[in-house]
Design a protein around this motif. Structure first.
Motif, mmCIF file in Angstrom:
data_model
loop_
_atom_site.group_PDB
_atom_site.id
_atom_site.type_symbol
_atom_site.label_atom_id
_atom_site.label_comp_id
_atom_site.label_asym_id
_atom_site.label_seq_id
_atom_site.Cartn_x
_atom_site.Cartn_y
_atom_site.Cartn_z
ATOM 1 N N MET A 1 0.857 -1.177 0.000
ATOM 2 C CA MET A 1 0.000 0.000 0.000
ATOM 3 C C MET A 1 0.899 1.235 0.000
ATOM 4 S SD MET A 1 -3.149 1.029 2.561
ATOM 5 C CE MET A 1 -3.505 -0.648 2.917
ATOM 6 N N ARG A 2 0.450 2.263 -0.681
ATOM 7 C CA ARG A 2 1.239 3.491 -0.791
ATOM 8 C C ARG A 2 1.369 4.207 0.550
ATOM 9 N NH1 ARG A 2 -0.441 6.743 -6.215
ATOM 10 N NH2 ARG A 2 0.328 5.211 -7.694
ATOM 11 N N LYS A 3 2.468 4.911 0.694
ATOM 12 C CA LYS A 3 2.769 5.630 1.940
ATOM 13 C C LYS A 3 1.722 6.708 2.228
ATOM 14 C CE LYS A 3 5.425 7.161 5.311
ATOM 15 N NZ LYS A 3 4.917 6.851 6.619
ATOM 16 N N GLU A 4 1.270 7.437 1.201
ATOM 17 C CA GLU A 4 0.291 8.506 1.436
ATOM 18 C C GLU A 4 -1.060 7.939 1.885
ATOM 19 O OE1 GLU A 4 0.506 7.913 -3.083
ATOM 20 O OE2 GLU A 4 1.989 8.335 -1.533
ATOM 21 N N ILE A 5 -1.390 6.732 1.430
ATOM 22 C CA ILE A 5 -2.627 6.085 1.865
ATOM 23 C C ILE A 5 -2.502 5.670 3.331
ATOM 24 C CG2 ILE A 5 -4.224 4.184 1.473
ATOM 25 C CD1 ILE A 5 -4.162 6.285 -0.775
ATOM 26 N N ILE A 6 -1.351 5.126 3.688
ATOM 27 C CA ILE A 6 -1.113 4.745 5.085
ATOM 28 C C ILE A 6 -1.163 5.976 5.980
ATOM 29 C CG2 ILE A 6 0.612 3.795 6.665
ATOM 30 C CD1 ILE A 6 1.483 1.938 4.350
ATOM 31 N N ASP A 7 -0.550 7.074 5.534
ATOM 32 C CA ASP A 7 -0.581 8.312 6.316
ATOM 33 C C ASP A 7 -2.012 8.824 6.483
ATOM 34 O OD1 ASP A 7 2.154 8.219 6.551
ATOM 35 O OD2 ASP A 7 2.509 9.625 4.898
ATOM 36 N N TYR A 8 -2.791 8.737 5.414
ATOM 37 C CA TYR A 8 -4.184 9.181 5.480
ATOM 38 C C TYR A 8 -4.972 8.334 6.475
ATOM 39 C CZ TYR A 8 -8.923 10.347 4.019
ATOM 40 O OH TYR A 8 -10.243 10.745 4.014
ATOM 41 N N LEU A 9 -4.759 7.010 6.427
ATOM 42 C CA LEU A 9 -5.472 6.126 7.350
ATOM 43 C C LEU A 9 -5.059 6.378 8.798
ATOM 44 C CD1 LEU A 9 -5.475 2.742 5.415
ATOM 45 C CD2 LEU A 9 -7.380 4.309 5.752
ATOM 46 N N GLU A 10 -3.808 6.753 9.012
ATOM 47 C CA GLU A 10 -3.349 7.048 10.367
ATOM 48 C C GLU A 10 -4.008 8.297 10.924
ATOM 49 O OE1 GLU A 10 0.910 7.128 10.111
ATOM 50 O OE2 GLU A 10 1.064 4.937 10.170
ATOM 51 N N THR A 11 -4.410 9.215 10.059
ATOM 52 C CA THR A 11 -5.090 10.421 10.540
ATOM 53 C C THR A 11 -6.561 10.160 10.833
ATOM 54 O OG1 THR A 11 -5.636 11.197 8.317
ATOM 55 C CG2 THR A 11 -3.541 11.937 9.270
ATOM 56 N N LYS A 12 -7.128 9.141 10.222
ATOM 57 C CA LYS A 12 -8.544 8.787 10.400
ATOM 58 C C LYS A 12 -8.610 7.454 11.146
ATOM 59 C CE LYS A 12 -10.002 11.955 7.371
ATOM 60 N NZ LYS A 12 -11.116 12.820 7.382
ATOM 61 N N THR A 13 -8.730 7.505 12.453
ATOM 62 C CA THR A 13 -8.671 6.277 13.250
ATOM 63 C C THR A 13 -9.842 5.346 12.966
ATOM 64 O OG1 THR A 13 -9.744 7.421 15.089
ATOM 65 C CG2 THR A 13 -7.348 7.317 15.120
ATOM 66 N N ASP A 14 -11.011 5.908 12.659
ATOM 67 C CA ASP A 14 -12.147 5.030 12.359
ATOM 68 C C ASP A 14 -11.922 4.259 11.059
ATOM 69 O OD1 ASP A 14 -12.367 7.441 10.989
ATOM 70 O OD2 ASP A 14 -14.546 7.354 10.903
ATOM 71 N N LEU A 15 -11.300 4.893 10.066
ATOM 72 C CA LEU A 15 -10.986 4.187 8.818
ATOM 73 C C LEU A 15 -9.896 3.147 9.042
ATOM 74 C CD1 LEU A 15 -11.007 7.017 6.128
ATOM 75 C CD2 LEU A 15 -12.763 5.310 6.591
ATOM 76 N N GLN A 16 -8.939 3.486 9.873
ATOM 77 C CA GLN A 16 -7.870 2.543 10.185
ATOM 78 C C GLN A 16 -8.438 1.294 10.870
ATOM 79 O OE1 GLN A 16 -4.960 4.135 12.882
ATOM 80 N NE2 GLN A 16 -3.337 2.873 12.044
#
Length: 79
Positions: A1-16
């Motif tokens: 998975m791309r780094k920017e997607i991982i970073d985005y998911l880390e900012t949205k805990t419910d999505l993570q």
């Protein structure tokens, strides 16, 4: 998975949390990393946070309150 997607998911805990509960999304996001909108919609449906779910929850609360009110009214009328 791309780094920017991982970073985005880390900012949205419910999505993570959703991605951890539904691991098929790892594969979907790896294949199509810009499918975040579908991920968010699926998450909202999974956690029942859509407008229809909120309306249903509110309606159920109003029905419960109405039932309690009528029950108290009937108890008052019996005495």
């Amino acid at each position: 998975m791309r780094k920017e997607i991982i970073d985005y998911l880390e900012t949205k805990t419910d999505l993570q949390k959703f991605v951890r509960e539904q691991p098929i999304w790892y594969r979907k996001l790896s294949r199509n990393p810009f499918d975040l909108e579908s991920l968010e919609i699926a998450s909202l449906h999974h956690y029942k946070r859509t407008v229809p779910h909120q309306v249903e929850k509110f309606t159920n609360g109003v029905q419960m309150a109405s039932m309690m009110f009528h029950m108290f009214q009937s108890m008052k009328n019996q005495n």
